[in-house]
Scaffold this motif. Structure first.
Motif, PDB file in Angstrom:
ATOM      1  N   ILE A 171     -98.963 -55.520 -20.930  1.00 46.80           N
ATOM      2  CA  ILE A 171     -97.847 -55.352 -21.864  1.00 46.80           C
ATOM      3  C   ILE A 171     -96.513 -55.652 -21.190  1.00 46.80           C
ATOM      4  N   LEU A 225     -93.568 -47.199 -26.267  1.00 52.54           N
ATOM      5  CA  LEU A 225     -94.914 -47.340 -26.802  1.00 52.54           C
ATOM      6  C   LEU A 225     -95.736 -46.088 -26.530  1.00 52.54           C
ATOM      7  N   ASN A 226     -95.151 -45.149 -25.776  1.00 51.67           N
ATOM      8  CA  ASN A 226     -95.844 -43.901 -25.419  1.00 51.67           C
ATOM      9  C   ASN A 226     -94.860 -42.746 -25.431  1.00 51.67           C
ATOM     10  N   ILE A 279     -96.356 -59.229 -30.370  1.00 50.43           N
ATOM     11  CA  ILE A 279     -95.388 -58.739 -29.403  1.00 50.43           C
ATOM     12  C   ILE A 279     -94.369 -59.816 -29.051  1.00 50.43           C
ATOM     13  N   CYS A 300     -94.640 -48.365 -21.343  1.00 51.30           N
ATOM     14  CA  CYS A 300     -95.971 -48.787 -21.800  1.00 51.30           C
ATOM     15  C   CYS A 300     -97.016 -48.320 -20.796  1.00 51.30           C
ATOM     16  N   ALA A 308     -91.926 -47.341 -30.814  1.00 56.51           N
ATOM     17  CA  ALA A 308     -92.668 -48.470 -31.368  1.00 56.51           C
ATOM     18  C   ALA A 308     -94.059 -48.103 -31.848  1.00 56.51           C
ATOM     19  N   ALA A 309     -94.696 -47.146 -31.178  1.00 54.53           N
ATOM     20  CA  ALA A 309     -96.072 -46.794 -31.555  1.00 54.53           C
ATOM     21  C   ALA A 309     -96.130 -46.075 -32.898  1.00 54.53           C
TER      22      ALA A 309
END
Length: 319
Positions: free
Chosen positions: A126, A44-45, A93, A111, A70-71
């Motif tokens: 998360i 996610l990052n 999610i 995350c 994912a982001a």
């Protein structure tokens, strides 16, 4: 090992360090262990070392690797329970994790802290959902409050560089930065060092104390020069304020690590998790100097990940 999100998930720290060092001697010693199994790496990052080291470690074990940014590549995710999804978010999610359950034997997720809502970050809003909804082992590739694979690599690096009698003195020193940075690496390193046989102190400016949940009774010294005296290892890292969450209180002193400051140490080895802002957090002369073991740390990220993946696979394969 059923999951890996904190040092508390490790049954015997010294044993997993030994395992990682053995893997380092022969990274392809278990090429079939993950055969027929899939690990999903969910980012996610941003990532460089975590992504590449995890992929190498998984491949060394014969795992099939799925990597999802994912982001950028997935549908916009909704994280709130009970949300009426009539806005920009497309997939909850919970549904995404349930699909990952179908595809993966292990889920590893990165995350970061949002740095906006302290309660959400402290409660791992998360990562906690992955732990709640995943039906397969979950590995943290860094979360809002911890970075356990980095911390294990740090423990490996200290172990292989300490050849003397007695306990080494390890100092975690705050460093300047141009923007607010989360406390995850500092928290995690503090937690893991308390499980190591070391003399550990933290030094940071007033207003930058880490969460007591992680530092507990570790001495916190607000005078960097005093803290660095007789150090054997110096770990450099920035973080923003925890009490005044994500703020950057003014610091008048110069906290950047330089060769001059290292003169008070026992020729201390210098560590940093990377990426580093050169000549902001630490000087070029330190980064590129003979005391730096920063790239050794980075390489050890492979073996920390591989040791954890191997332990997780042992759990899976016994079922």
């Amino acid at each position: 090992m059923k999951k890996f999100t904190a040092v508390s998930d490790v049954e015997n720290l010294q044993e997993i360090i030994k395992k990682a060092l053995l893997i380092k001697e022969d990274p392809l010693s278990e090429p079939e262990k993950g055969k027929g199994k899939t690990i999903g790496l969910v980012f996610l990052n941003s990532s460089l070392r975590t992504r590449l080291s995890s992929q190498i470690a998984a491949q060394n074990l014969g795992l099939n690797v799925l990597t999802l940014n994912a982001a950028q590549e997935a549908w916009n995710l909704e994280f709130a329970d009970g949300a009426v999804m009539n806005g920009d978010t497309v997939e909850h999610i919970k549904d995404a994790i349930e699909v990952l359950n179908q595809y993966c034997d292990i889920i590893a997720v990165r995350c970061f802290a949002g740095m906006k809502n302290k309660e959400d970050d402290v409660n791992e809003s998360i990562l906690s959902q992955f732990e709640q909804h995943a039906k397969v082992p979950v590995i943290s590739l860094e979360s809002a409050t911890r970075h356990p694979l980095q911390s294990l690599a740090d423990c490996i690096t200290i172990t292989e560089n300490w050849k003397k009698e007695g306990k080494p003195k390890v100092v975690l020193t705050w460093a300047p930065h141009i923007k607010p940075i989360a406390q995850a690496v500092g928290n995690s390193f503090a937690e893991w060092m308390q499980e190591m046989d070391v003399d550990f102190v933290i030094t940071n400016p007033v207003g930058y104390d880490l969460d007591k949940k992680f530092t507990k009774n570790v001495p916190v010294i607000h005078d960097q020069e005093e803290a660095l005296k007789d150090a054997d290892f110096v770990y450099v890292k920035n973080w923003s304020s925890f009490d005044d969450y994500a703020a950057m209180p003014e610091v008048k002193e110069n906290w950047m690590l330089t060769s001059e400051k290292l003169e008070a140490t026992h020729e201390a080895k210098v560590m940093h998790c990377l990426p580093v802002r050169r000549n902001v957090e630490l000087s070029d002369e330190v980064m590129d100097g003979e005391h730096s073991i920063i790239y050794q740390q980075a390489k050890n990220r492979i073996f920390s990940a591989q040791a954890v993946f191997s332990e997780i696979l042992d759990e899976i394969n016994t079922k």
